[in-house]
Design a protein around this motif. Sequence first.
Motif, mmCIF file in Angstrom:
data_model
loop_
_atom_site.group_PDB
_atom_site.id
_atom_site.type_symbol
_atom_site.label_atom_id
_atom_site.label_comp_id
_atom_site.label_asym_id
_atom_site.label_seq_id
_atom_site.Cartn_x
_atom_site.Cartn_y
_atom_site.Cartn_z
ATOM 1 N N PRO A 143 1.969 -5.288 -1.595
ATOM 2 C CA PRO A 143 2.986 -4.410 -1.008
ATOM 3 C C PRO A 143 4.387 -4.913 -1.332
ATOM 4 O O PRO A 143 4.585 -6.113 -1.555
ATOM 5 N N PRO A 144 5.374 -4.022 -1.393
ATOM 6 C CA PRO A 144 6.748 -4.452 -1.667
ATOM 7 C C PRO A 144 7.273 -5.360 -0.561
ATOM 8 O O PRO A 144 6.866 -5.252 0.598
ATOM 9 N N GLN A 145 8.187 -6.231 -0.924
ATOM 10 C CA GLN A 145 8.708 -7.205 0.035
ATOM 11 C C GLN A 145 9.620 -6.569 1.073
ATOM 12 O O GLN A 145 9.719 -7.060 2.199
ATOM 13 N N SER A 157 15.120 -1.118 -2.735
ATOM 14 C CA SER A 157 14.468 -2.415 -2.934
ATOM 15 C C SER A 157 13.048 -2.234 -3.462
ATOM 16 O O SER A 157 12.593 -2.992 -4.320
ATOM 17 N N ILE A 158 12.356 -1.228 -2.935
ATOM 18 C CA ILE A 158 10.996 -0.956 -3.403
ATOM 19 C C ILE A 158 10.993 -0.654 -4.894
ATOM 20 O O ILE A 158 10.221 -1.223 -5.669
ATOM 21 N N PHE A 159 11.873 0.237 -5.321
ATOM 22 C CA PHE A 159 11.898 0.652 -6.717
ATOM 23 C C PHE A 159 12.462 -0.427 -7.643
ATOM 24 O O PHE A 159 12.108 -0.487 -8.817
ATOM 25 N N GLN A 160 13.338 -1.273 -7.128
ATOM 26 C CA GLN A 160 13.841 -2.382 -7.933
ATOM 27 C C GLN A 160 12.756 -3.422 -8.160
ATOM 28 O O GLN A 160 12.656 -4.016 -9.237
ATOM 29 N N GLU A 161 11.924 -3.620 -7.149
ATOM 30 C CA GLU A 161 10.823 -4.576 -7.273
ATOM 31 C C GLU A 161 9.643 -3.978 -8.031
ATOM 32 O O GLU A 161 9.025 -4.640 -8.866
ATOM 33 N N LYS A 162 9.332 -2.720 -7.737
ATOM 34 C CA LYS A 162 8.190 -2.037 -8.343
ATOM 35 C C LYS A 162 8.715 -0.960 -9.300
ATOM 36 O O LYS A 162 8.721 0.239 -8.978
ATOM 37 N N ARG A 163 9.150 -1.395 -10.467
ATOM 38 C CA ARG A 163 9.765 -0.455 -11.394
ATOM 39 C C ARG A 163 8.810 0.664 -11.808
ATOM 40 O O ARG A 163 9.214 1.801 -12.004
ATOM 41 N N PRO A 191 6.107 11.743 0.634
ATOM 42 C CA PRO A 191 4.844 11.004 0.507
ATOM 43 C C PRO A 191 5.034 9.491 0.602
ATOM 44 O O PRO A 191 4.137 8.795 1.080
ATOM 45 N N MET A 192 6.192 8.981 0.184
ATOM 46 C CA MET A 192 6.434 7.541 0.309
ATOM 47 C C MET A 192 6.521 7.134 1.777
ATOM 48 O O MET A 192 5.978 6.092 2.179
ATOM 49 N N ALA A 193 7.176 7.949 2.586
ATOM 50 C CA ALA A 193 7.262 7.653 4.017
ATOM 51 C C ALA A 193 5.895 7.773 4.683
ATOM 52 O O ALA A 193 5.542 6.979 5.570
ATOM 53 N N MET A 194 5.118 8.756 4.246
ATOM 54 C CA MET A 194 3.768 8.919 4.782
ATOM 55 C C MET A 194 2.873 7.759 4.375
ATOM 56 O O MET A 194 2.073 7.253 5.174
ATOM 57 N N MET A 195 3.016 7.302 3.132
ATOM 58 C CA MET A 195 2.217 6.185 2.650
ATOM 59 C C MET A 195 2.554 4.900 3.406
ATOM 60 O O MET A 195 1.669 4.106 3.746
ATOM 61 N N TYR A 196 3.838 4.708 3.667
ATOM 62 C CA TYR A 196 4.249 3.534 4.457
ATOM 63 C C TYR A 196 3.563 3.556 5.816
ATOM 64 O O TYR A 196 3.049 2.526 6.284
ATOM 65 N N GLN A 197 3.549 4.717 6.455
ATOM 66 C CA GLN A 197 2.950 4.840 7.774
ATOM 67 C C GLN A 197 1.437 4.617 7.728
ATOM 68 O O GLN A 197 0.869 3.974 8.612
ATOM 69 N N GLU A 198 0.796 5.140 6.697
ATOM 70 C CA GLU A 198 -0.655 5.082 6.621
ATOM 71 C C GLU A 198 -1.187 3.700 6.259
ATOM 72 O O GLU A 198 -2.159 3.233 6.845
ATOM 73 N N SER A 199 -0.581 3.058 5.289
ATOM 74 C CA SER A 199 -1.156 1.802 4.782
ATOM 75 C C SER A 199 -0.173 0.652 4.678
ATOM 76 O O SER A 199 -0.584 -0.470 4.348
ATOM 77 N N GLY A 200 1.116 0.915 4.908
ATOM 78 C CA GLY A 200 2.097 -0.144 4.697
ATOM 79 C C GLY A 200 2.163 -0.571 3.241
ATOM 80 O O GLY A 200 2.539 -1.692 2.939
ATOM 81 N N PHE A 201 1.743 0.345 2.337
ATOM 82 C CA PHE A 201 1.709 0.101 0.888
ATOM 83 C C PHE A 201 0.694 -0.974 0.502
ATOM 84 O O PHE A 201 0.844 -1.641 -0.523
ATOM 85 N N HIS A 202 -0.358 -1.130 1.300
ATOM 86 C CA HIS A 202 -1.461 -2.030 0.953
ATOM 87 C C HIS A 202 -2.519 -1.235 0.199
ATOM 88 O O HIS A 202 -3.022 -0.225 0.704
ATOM 89 N N SER A 203 -2.861 -1.690 -0.984
ATOM 90 C CA SER A 203 -3.733 -0.912 -1.870
ATOM 91 C C SER A 203 -5.187 -0.877 -1.434
ATOM 92 O O SER A 203 -5.909 0.076 -1.750
ATOM 93 N N ASN A 204 -5.654 -1.896 -0.728
ATOM 94 C CA ASN A 204 -7.083 -1.972 -0.394
ATOM 95 C C ASN A 204 -7.331 -1.975 1.109
ATOM 96 O O ASN A 204 -8.291 -2.571 1.585
ATOM 97 N N LEU A 205 -6.487 -1.296 1.842
ATOM 98 C CA LEU A 205 -6.604 -1.287 3.300
ATOM 99 C C LEU A 205 -7.757 -0.398 3.760
ATOM 100 O O LEU A 205 -7.891 0.743 3.330
#
Length: 204
Positions: free
Chosen positions: A24-26, A33-39, A59-73
């Motif tokens: 997940p982004p820092q 910051s997300i896009f600077q880290e995850k180009r 969808p980015m806000a929804m994804m943050y809420q759903e998984s916190g940007f964790h790929s294998n949650l």
Amino acid sequence: MNYLKKTFVFPLLFFILSACVSSPPQHPDNICSIFQEKRHWYHVALKTEKKWHVPFSIPMAMMYQESGFHSNLHTKRTYFLGFIPWGYITTAYGYPQAKTDIWHEYEHVTHQRSSRENFADSLDFMDWYITISHQQNNIAVQDAMQQYLAYHEGWGGFRRKTYLHKPWLVNVAQKVSIRSSRYSHQYARCEESLKDKSFWSWLF
């Protein structure tokens, strides 16, 4: 000559594989910051927005809420006899926390094999879902709050207004809406600085 090839190829392979590590982004509260880290995410977000005509902030806000940007949650694990691991409460998984049945429907409709651990696939799925919510329930694609309620409750559940019996969910949807708006305003301030078209910028 072979030695020179190895000294170049192996480090390059290492960096490419490192770039593919799903972490997940820092600073997930700031889209810049997300896009600077995850180009790569930045380019995926622009491409997906152009494809579906859905502002990526939603969808980015929804994804943050759903998984916190964790790929294998996974959802919460269940236990047999109180201590033996025995599956999970639901099949929701990955970046979008999509359940297996709706994910398979998405794959069938779009004629593609996808992974819930892949950011690009997950963002595409969420935009597809948002688009169907607009078509079936007449929810504007820019309405982050209503879109999140439909995402959480399902298209049928949203039509039945099941969320009215879940005040906690309405509060969460409001938070998603606020975050989406915040992402949008943040991006407006860093949009120009993110426009780096170099190969290495796209890769990393």
